[in-house]
Design a protein around this motif. Structure first.
Motif, mmCIF file in Angstrom:
data_model
loop_
_atom_site.group_PDB
_atom_site.id
_atom_site.type_symbol
_atom_site.label_atom_id
_atom_site.label_comp_id
_atom_site.label_asym_id
_atom_site.label_seq_id
_atom_site.Cartn_x
_atom_site.Cartn_y
_atom_site.Cartn_z
ATOM 1 N N PRO A 337 -25.718 12.328 -2.579
ATOM 2 C CA PRO A 337 -26.163 13.617 -3.130
ATOM 3 C C PRO A 337 -27.491 13.467 -3.866
ATOM 4 C CG PRO A 337 -23.841 13.254 -3.601
ATOM 5 C CD PRO A 337 -24.376 11.960 -3.066
ATOM 6 N N LYS A 338 -28.370 14.449 -3.710
ATOM 7 C CA LYS A 338 -29.680 14.401 -4.349
ATOM 8 C C LYS A 338 -29.587 15.026 -5.740
ATOM 9 C CE LYS A 338 -32.189 14.776 0.067
ATOM 10 N NZ LYS A 338 -31.154 15.304 0.969
ATOM 11 N N ASP A 339 -28.901 14.335 -6.629
ATOM 12 C CA ASP A 339 -28.763 14.833 -7.995
ATOM 13 C C ASP A 339 -28.819 13.656 -8.967
ATOM 14 O OD1 ASP A 339 -26.153 13.626 -8.164
ATOM 15 O OD2 ASP A 339 -25.278 15.391 -7.219
ATOM 16 N N ARG A 340 -28.890 14.004 -10.260
ATOM 17 C CA ARG A 340 -29.072 12.971 -11.276
ATOM 18 C C ARG A 340 -27.815 12.154 -11.537
ATOM 19 N NH1 ARG A 340 -31.031 10.292 -13.614
ATOM 20 N NH2 ARG A 340 -31.743 10.801 -15.694
ATOM 21 N N ALA A 341 -26.702 12.547 -10.947
ATOM 22 C CA ALA A 341 -25.511 11.715 -11.054
ATOM 23 C C ALA A 341 -25.559 10.548 -10.074
ATOM 24 C CB ALA A 341 -24.257 12.552 -10.806
ATOM 25 N N HIS A 342 -26.375 10.694 -9.031
ATOM 26 C CA HIS A 342 -26.429 9.679 -7.984
ATOM 27 C C HIS A 342 -27.816 9.041 -7.845
ATOM 28 C CE1 HIS A 342 -22.907 12.159 -6.992
ATOM 29 N NE2 HIS A 342 -22.414 11.035 -6.495
ATOM 30 N N ILE A 343 -28.818 9.622 -8.470
ATOM 31 C CA ILE A 343 -30.159 9.037 -8.544
ATOM 32 C C ILE A 343 -30.411 8.795 -10.020
ATOM 33 C CG2 ILE A 343 -32.602 9.339 -8.018
ATOM 34 C CD1 ILE A 343 -31.728 11.389 -5.877
ATOM 35 N N ILE A 344 -30.280 7.553 -10.448
ATOM 36 C CA ILE A 344 -30.247 7.256 -11.875
ATOM 37 C C ILE A 344 -31.285 6.187 -12.234
ATOM 38 C CG2 ILE A 344 -27.805 7.852 -12.013
ATOM 39 C CD1 ILE A 344 -27.170 4.838 -12.104
ATOM 40 N N GLY A 345 -31.567 6.094 -13.525
ATOM 41 C CA GLY A 345 -32.430 5.041 -14.015
ATOM 42 C C GLY A 345 -31.659 3.762 -14.253
ATOM 43 N N ASP A 362 -41.056 10.932 -15.553
ATOM 44 C CA ASP A 362 -40.846 12.376 -15.507
ATOM 45 C C ASP A 362 -39.745 12.705 -14.498
ATOM 46 O OD1 ASP A 362 -40.970 15.135 -15.295
ATOM 47 O OD2 ASP A 362 -43.162 15.204 -15.430
ATOM 48 N N TRP A 363 -38.522 12.767 -14.988
ATOM 49 C CA TRP A 363 -37.382 12.988 -14.099
ATOM 50 C C TRP A 363 -37.423 14.364 -13.441
ATOM 51 C CZ3 TRP A 363 -34.414 9.685 -11.801
ATOM 52 C CH2 TRP A 363 -34.138 8.445 -12.377
ATOM 53 N N ASN A 364 -37.820 15.387 -14.177
ATOM 54 C CA ASN A 364 -37.870 16.735 -13.587
ATOM 55 C C ASN A 364 -38.845 16.773 -12.413
ATOM 56 O OD1 ASN A 364 -36.015 17.796 -15.397
ATOM 57 N ND2 ASN A 364 -37.588 18.412 -16.864
ATOM 58 N N ARG A 365 -39.977 16.195 -12.612
ATOM 59 C CA ARG A 365 -40.983 16.155 -11.557
ATOM 60 C C ARG A 365 -40.483 15.349 -10.358
ATOM 61 N NH1 ARG A 365 -46.844 13.420 -12.670
ATOM 62 N NH2 ARG A 365 -47.940 14.072 -10.784
ATOM 63 N N MET A 367 -37.382 14.514 -9.440
ATOM 64 C CA MET A 367 -36.261 15.122 -8.717
ATOM 65 C C MET A 367 -36.718 16.340 -7.924
ATOM 66 S SD MET A 367 -33.761 13.124 -9.109
ATOM 67 C CE MET A 367 -32.543 14.171 -8.293
ATOM 68 N N GLY A 368 -37.715 17.059 -8.423
ATOM 69 C CA GLY A 368 -38.274 18.160 -7.649
ATOM 70 C C GLY A 368 -38.841 17.672 -6.328
ATOM 71 N N PHE A 369 -39.538 16.528 -6.368
ATOM 72 C CA PHE A 369 -40.070 15.958 -5.138
ATOM 73 C C PHE A 369 -38.950 15.459 -4.225
ATOM 74 C CE2 PHE A 369 -44.139 14.713 -7.599
ATOM 75 C CZ PHE A 369 -44.712 15.950 -7.328
ATOM 76 N N VAL A 370 -37.920 14.852 -4.810
ATOM 77 C CA VAL A 370 -36.789 14.371 -4.009
ATOM 78 C C VAL A 370 -36.121 15.530 -3.276
ATOM 79 C CG1 VAL A 370 -34.469 13.365 -4.127
ATOM 80 C CG2 VAL A 370 -36.332 12.328 -5.435
ATOM 81 N N GLU A 371 -36.022 16.654 -3.958
ATOM 82 C CA GLU A 371 -35.373 17.821 -3.361
ATOM 83 C C GLU A 371 -36.275 18.552 -2.375
ATOM 84 O OE1 GLU A 371 -34.430 19.793 -6.957
ATOM 85 O OE2 GLU A 371 -32.884 18.325 -7.515
ATOM 86 N N GLY A 372 -37.534 18.079 -2.238
ATOM 87 C CA GLY A 372 -38.429 18.659 -1.244
ATOM 88 C C GLY A 372 -39.337 19.728 -1.776
#
Length: 554
Positions: A337-345, A362-365, A367-372
């Motif tokens: 899943p493309k979310d912060r529970a599965h893409i972590i630091g 910059d996690w917001n930035r 994850m925005g790119f990860v989500e396309g």
């Protein structure tokens, strides 16, 4: 720097080709260099302390000042991190290392007579030590006084400074020479500014080559492949892949790759991403267990990012986009899943004692790119989010270049990487197309940067008054992409000329202006930013003067 007659240059190349292999595989502490007489100390001035240190060290050991600075910039962005060691136990601006595979710290102490404790923490001593080590490698390669004046002759010595051999050493040296070709400026702790002007470079590589095969059996085929030592990972997995872990190297890109090749390191990651251009190297197969996150190793894919957690200058737009495209591909491949529970630091992994990627990531930035979403973090990006490009073929999806996907005509990318002889991929194909279209015979547009392409690049650069080293960097990309007519363009316009403008701005500014062909508000902002940098009238309207600057590669 002076150049020699062709016969002398040819003899030097053949000699270095033989010597480089010997020098790069030799072990032990080199004989001390025979430095030139030390120049008079410059006036004490804390505002220029590092500049003075580079000048003094270069003079004492007869090493080109700009080469010395470029090595330091590639290692640390000229930040000594107050004596704290890197992941590979390297210290100071020049990253003098003390580990089983690389003992430049001890070599520097032997040559300079400076105590190891001072070399670790004192910037001037550390720079002096770096110069001493480089000079010792030049001596072992047999460079005489005239050759030491030629910055291109130092390539094998720079490769040896990496502490590794073969393709990894060549890739390290290529990065240093790319910094020399493009120039750079850095503001170091304390506010001092260190700069190196762009110049033509044509390094004498001998038998060294950074050409590397693509990574095997991977969902991201544009990654390079440099395998970690077998002691630093376990073949196979004991759990299903269900997460991606984001790391920061606490060191340089090449330095981290070479550390993973050291059998004593007991550490590795699946991928490493370079700061300057988003280049990606895979070091462990996805199907194997890298040693990067303790309890999470069996179920995680690890991505290292070049840089230091306390220095946000390493976290470039290009790095974010390239890494996010990789993460997106991995998530799609393994059903993560493309979310912060599965893409972590790394700091969020179970059982860890690490703090990366740190507060500047910059996690917001990301994850925005990860989500396309190519417009994510629009305050830092110059994409035309108003044009509906989010998630389109012009965003950062795809893996054709390692730095974002290409457009249908093969010319549009989220970022444009440094290219040189031996490179391959979609961006090389784009350069070949552009050169051939503009009348420079680059050969077949096959994506391989060979002799014909190199000759065409140099001819183009000479004609345009650009540094003619054969390396395609921001200036050459900007000139190539902007070539053509000079219509006046403003907000609300659309079409092929707008797309050409957007691509050339992406190359010139180093941030993405999505090539969607519609002149929206963010493109207007990018134009104004470019005009400000070039000292042009800041109107947001593209007229002949703005086109002229782009055509000149400015």
């Amino acid at each position: 720097m002076p150049r020699r007659a062709a016969a002398h240059t040819g003899r030097r190349a053949s000699v270095l080709a033989a010597l480089a292999v010997t020098a790069l595989t030799a072990t032990g502490t080199p004989a001390a260099a025979a430095p030139a007489a030390q120049p008079p100390a410059p006036p004490a001035d804390g505002r220029h302390a590092m500049n003075q240190a580079f000048v003094r060290a270069a003079g004492k050991f007869d090493v080109p000042r700009d080469l010395l600075a470029a090595v330091g910039y590639g290692e640390t962005h000229l930040d000594g991190h107050t004596g704290r060691p890197s992941q590979a136990n390297g210290y100071g601006v020049m990253h003098l290392a003390s580990n089983p595979a690389n003992r430049t710290l001890e070599k520097a102490a032997d040559i300079t007579g400076e105590p190891v404790s001072r070399l670790r923490r004192d910037t001037a001593a550390n720079i002096l030590g770096g110069a001493a080590v480089l000079r010792s490698y030049a001596d072992r390669l047999g460079l005489d006084g005239d050759e030491r004046d030629d910055i291109d002759a130092w390539y094998p010595a720079v490769a040896q400074y990496s502490g590794t051999t073969g393709r990894t050493a060549a890739r390290y040296a290529d990065t240093v020479y790319a910094f020399l070709a493009q120039g750079f400026a850095a503001t170091v702790p304390g506010g001092e500014r260190i700069s190196v002007a762009a110049r033509p470079v044509d390094p004498v590589k001998g038998t060294l080559s950074a050409t590397a095969g693509r990574a095997p059996i991977t969902p991201y085929p544009s990654a390079l492949w440099v395998p970690a030592d077998s002691h630093n990972f376990t073949v196979g997995r004991t759990a299903t892949i269900d997460k991606v872990i984001i790391h920061v190297t606490q060191g340089s890109y090449a330095g981290s790759i070479k550390w993973f090749q050291d059998p004593t390191a007991e550490v590795s990651a699946h991928y490493v991403v370079r700061s300057s251009d988003g280049q990606i190297t895979q070091t462990v197969r996805d199907s194997d267990t890298a040693y990067h996150a303790k309890q999470a190793n069996a179920s995680a894919l690890g991505i290292e990012h070049e840089g230091y957690i306390d220095d946000p200058s390493w976290f470039t737009d290009t790095m974010y986009r390239a890494s996010a495209a990789l993460t997106r591909a991995l998530c799609d491949k393994y059903g993560i899943p493309k979310d912060r529970a599965h893409i972590i630091g790394h700091s969020e992994a179970p059982g860890t004692d690490h703090t990366d990627p740190g507060r500047y990531w910059d996690w917001n930035r990301y994850m925005g790119f990860v989500e396309g979403d190519s417009s994510s973090g629009s305050g830092n990006s110059t994409g035309d989010s108003s044009s509906g490009s989010s998630g389109s073929g012009n965003s950062t999806g795809g893996s054709s270049s390692g730095s974002g996907g290409s457009s249908s005509d093969g010319l549009g990318f989220a970022s444009y990487t440094l290219l040189q002889s031996g490179a391959s991929g979609a961006q090389v194909t784009a350069v070949q197309q552009l050169l051939n279209t503009q009348g420079y015979a680059a050969g077949a547009a096959d994506g391989n940067f060979g002799a014909a392409t190199l000759s065409a690049v140099k001819a183009y650069q000479t004609t345009r008054g650009l540094p003619a080293g054969g390396i395609v960097g921001p200036k050459t990309w900007t000139a190539l992409l902007s070539a053509g007519s000079t219509p006046t363009l403003r907000r609300g316009d659309s079409g092929a000329d707008v797309k050409r403008l957007q691509r050339s701005l992406t190359a010139a500014l180093g941030t993405t202006v999505d090539a969607v062909g519609t002149f929206g508000p963010v493109t207007a902002t990018a134009v104004r930013t470019y005009q400000t940098r070039q000292g042009l009238a800041v109107t947001g309207i593209v007229s002949s003067k703005t086109w002229a600057a782009l055509h000149a590669g400015r």
